[in-house]
Design an enzyme around this catalytic site. Sequence first.
Site, PDB file in Angstrom:
ATOM      1  CG  HIS A 111      -1.906   1.100   1.255  1.00 44.65           C
ATOM      2  ND1 HIS A 111      -1.778   2.151   2.135  1.00 44.65           N
ATOM      3  CD2 HIS A 111      -3.031   1.342   0.527  1.00 44.65           C
ATOM      4  CE1 HIS A 111      -2.789   2.986   1.947  1.00 44.65           C
ATOM      5  NE2 HIS A 111      -3.566   2.522   0.984  1.00 44.65           N
ATOM      6  CG  ASP A 142      -6.993   3.852  -0.036  1.00 44.89           C
ATOM      7  OD1 ASP A 142      -5.756   3.751   0.116  1.00 44.89           O
ATOM      8  OD2 ASP A 142      -7.611   4.922   0.150  1.00 44.89           O
TER       9      ASP A 142
END
EC number: 3.1.1.4
Length: 118
Positions: free
Chosen positions: A47, A92
């Site tokens: 991420h 996300d």
Amino acid sequence: NLYQFKNMIHCTVPNRPWWHFANYGCYCGRGGKGTPVDDLDRCCQIHDKCYDEAEKISGCWPYIKTYTYESCQGTLTCKDGGKCAASVCDCDRVAANCFARATYNDKNYNIDFNARCQ
């Protein structure tokens, strides 16, 4: 943005408070360095790298960029909203789904960052 990311996490991992992911391992919540401690921490490392790539888009600030998405019974779908919004939303979405697949290990929450994350 981080608020929307929190909501995505709540959608895919409804039985664990979002803040349990904010100080986990070497990468969840504070940037990161070293070797990820487990698969969940690896989700956060990926991420972080995804946000780094999104920042290369002119004017894109992933931590504050809002986007449009739908959530339905744990399934997240990003909607069109321009290159930056789509990129951040996908970062996300992928991370929230990764969190749902990974095992949460309580011993990796709030670890000694300086000692374990070299």
